[in-house]
Design an enzyme around this catalytic site. Sequence first.
Site, short mmCIF file in Angstrom:
data_model
loop_
_atom_site.label_atom_id
_atom_site.label_comp_id
_atom_site.label_asym_id
_atom_site.label_seq_id
_atom_site.Cartn_x
_atom_site.Cartn_y
_atom_site.Cartn_z
N GLU A 56 -18.19 -35.76 -21.83
CA GLU A 56 -18.88 -36.04 -23.10
C GLU A 56 -20.11 -36.92 -22.89
O GLU A 56 -21.13 -36.74 -23.57
CB GLU A 56 -17.88 -36.67 -24.08
CG GLU A 56 -16.83 -35.66 -24.52
CD GLU A 56 -15.69 -36.24 -25.35
OE1 GLU A 56 -15.69 -37.46 -25.62
OE2 GLU A 56 -14.80 -35.45 -25.72
N HIS B 22 -15.48 -40.96 -33.31
CA HIS B 22 -14.95 -40.16 -32.21
C HIS B 22 -14.82 -41.04 -30.98
O HIS B 22 -15.68 -41.89 -30.72
CB HIS B 22 -15.91 -39.00 -31.87
CG HIS B 22 -15.58 -38.35 -30.55
ND1 HIS B 22 -14.60 -37.39 -30.44
CD2 HIS B 22 -16.03 -38.58 -29.29
CE1 HIS B 22 -14.50 -37.04 -29.16
NE2 HIS B 22 -15.35 -37.75 -28.45
N TYR C 12 -16.37 -29.61 -29.96
CA TYR C 12 -15.11 -29.35 -30.67
C TYR C 12 -14.56 -27.97 -30.34
O TYR C 12 -13.94 -27.32 -31.19
CB TYR C 12 -15.31 -29.53 -32.18
CG TYR C 12 -15.43 -30.98 -32.60
CD1 TYR C 12 -14.50 -31.94 -32.20
CD2 TYR C 12 -16.48 -31.40 -33.43
CE1 TYR C 12 -14.61 -33.27 -32.58
CE2 TYR C 12 -16.60 -32.74 -33.82
CZ TYR C 12 -15.66 -33.66 -33.39
OH TYR C 12 -15.76 -34.97 -33.79
N ASN D 190 -13.17 -39.29 -40.70
CA ASN D 190 -12.44 -40.41 -40.12
C ASN D 190 -13.31 -41.32 -39.25
O ASN D 190 -12.84 -41.99 -38.35
CB ASN D 190 -11.22 -39.89 -39.35
CG ASN D 190 -11.62 -38.86 -38.30
OD1 ASN D 190 -12.80 -38.69 -38.01
ND2 ASN D 190 -10.65 -38.20 -37.72
N LYS E 163 -19.48 -41.26 -36.88
CA LYS E 163 -19.71 -39.98 -37.56
C LYS E 163 -20.55 -40.21 -38.82
O LYS E 163 -20.75 -41.36 -39.24
CB LYS E 163 -18.36 -39.35 -37.87
CG LYS E 163 -17.55 -39.01 -36.60
CD LYS E 163 -16.24 -38.32 -36.93
CE LYS E 163 -15.48 -37.94 -35.68
NZ LYS E 163 -14.21 -37.22 -36.01
N ARG F 38 -9.07 -45.58 -28.12
CA ARG F 38 -8.23 -44.66 -28.92
C ARG F 38 -7.24 -45.48 -29.76
O ARG F 38 -6.99 -45.15 -30.91
CB ARG F 38 -7.48 -43.68 -28.01
CG ARG F 38 -8.37 -42.71 -27.26
CD ARG F 38 -8.93 -41.60 -28.12
NE ARG F 38 -7.90 -40.73 -28.67
CZ ARG F 38 -8.16 -39.57 -29.29
NH1 ARG F 38 -9.43 -39.15 -29.42
NH2 ARG F 38 -7.21 -38.84 -29.79
N ARG G 204 -9.73 -46.44 -38.25
CA ARG G 204 -9.38 -45.40 -39.23
C ARG G 204 -8.37 -45.92 -40.25
O ARG G 204 -8.44 -45.59 -41.43
CB ARG G 204 -8.86 -44.17 -38.49
CG ARG G 204 -9.96 -43.41 -37.75
CD ARG G 204 -9.39 -42.42 -36.76
NE ARG G 204 -10.41 -41.50 -36.23
CZ ARG G 204 -10.18 -40.65 -35.23
NH1 ARG G 204 -8.99 -40.61 -34.65
NH2 ARG G 204 -11.14 -39.84 -34.82
N1 UDP Z 1 -10.22 -32.53 -37.82
C1 UDP Z 1 -10.03 -32.07 -39.12
N2 UDP Z 1 -8.81 -31.56 -39.48
C2 UDP Z 1 -7.77 -31.49 -38.60
C3 UDP Z 1 -7.97 -31.93 -37.27
C4 UDP Z 1 -9.20 -32.46 -36.91
O1 UDP Z 1 -10.96 -32.13 -39.94
O2 UDP Z 1 -6.69 -31.00 -38.97
C5 UDP Z 1 -11.53 -33.11 -37.42
C6 UDP Z 1 -11.49 -34.64 -37.50
O3 UDP Z 1 -12.77 -35.12 -37.89
C7 UDP Z 1 -11.18 -35.01 -36.06
C8 UDP Z 1 -11.98 -33.95 -35.30
O4 UDP Z 1 -11.84 -32.76 -36.08
O5 UDP Z 1 -11.57 -36.33 -35.74
C9 UDP Z 1 -11.50 -33.71 -33.88
O6 UDP Z 1 -10.12 -33.43 -33.88
P1 UDP Z 1 -9.15 -34.03 -32.77
O7 UDP Z 1 -7.84 -33.33 -32.91
O8 UDP Z 1 -9.83 -33.99 -31.44
O9 UDP Z 1 -8.92 -35.54 -33.27
P2 UDP Z 1 -9.47 -36.94 -32.73
O10 UDP Z 1 -9.50 -36.86 -31.23
O11 UDP Z 1 -10.83 -37.16 -33.35
O12 UDP Z 1 -8.48 -37.95 -33.24
MG MG Z 2 -10.37 -35.41 -30.00
#
Ligand code: UDP
Ligand code: MG
Length: 132
Positions: free
Chosen positions: A126, A115, A49, A112, A9, A85, A102
Amino acid sequence: MERTYIMTKPDAYQRGLIGKIITRIENKGFKITDMKMMALNEAILTEHYAHLADKPFFPEILEYMTSGPVVGMIVEGNGVVESMRKMMGPTDGLEAAPGTIRGDYANNKSENLIHGSDSLENAEIEIKRFFG
Ligand code: UDP
Ligand code: MG
């Protein structure tokens, strides 16, 4: 071979952490089979998203994700979707264990660094989205 979509990111670019992230992927023995730096627009981010589009913080996600370049990668290997993950750690850098990407480099829930696809099915969607 199993594959996933990984994307650094804009904060990773800004902080000079792209190389460290790539090194971790390679150290694990996974293969980066394609990679490109991109400037994402609102349309592709809204698709990517979609599960967050109705959240109050969605405009901030758009602002963050358009603040600089991302590096998209196709990464291949045994169990790579779940393993990446685990290597990333959970969304919130404060909850992510030390040793994860992270956990080592992020301290909040939005900026964070990385992705990674959350399922085999989403990985293929994706990869198609970002690599055509
Ligand atoms: N995000 C955020 N606030 C939240 C949840 C998500 O800013 O409360 C952002 C964060 O950058 C995250 C992305 O949106 O990585 C996608 O969210 P997801 O729940 O898919 O988390 P990930 O799969 O990235 O762990
Ligand atoms: Mg996600």
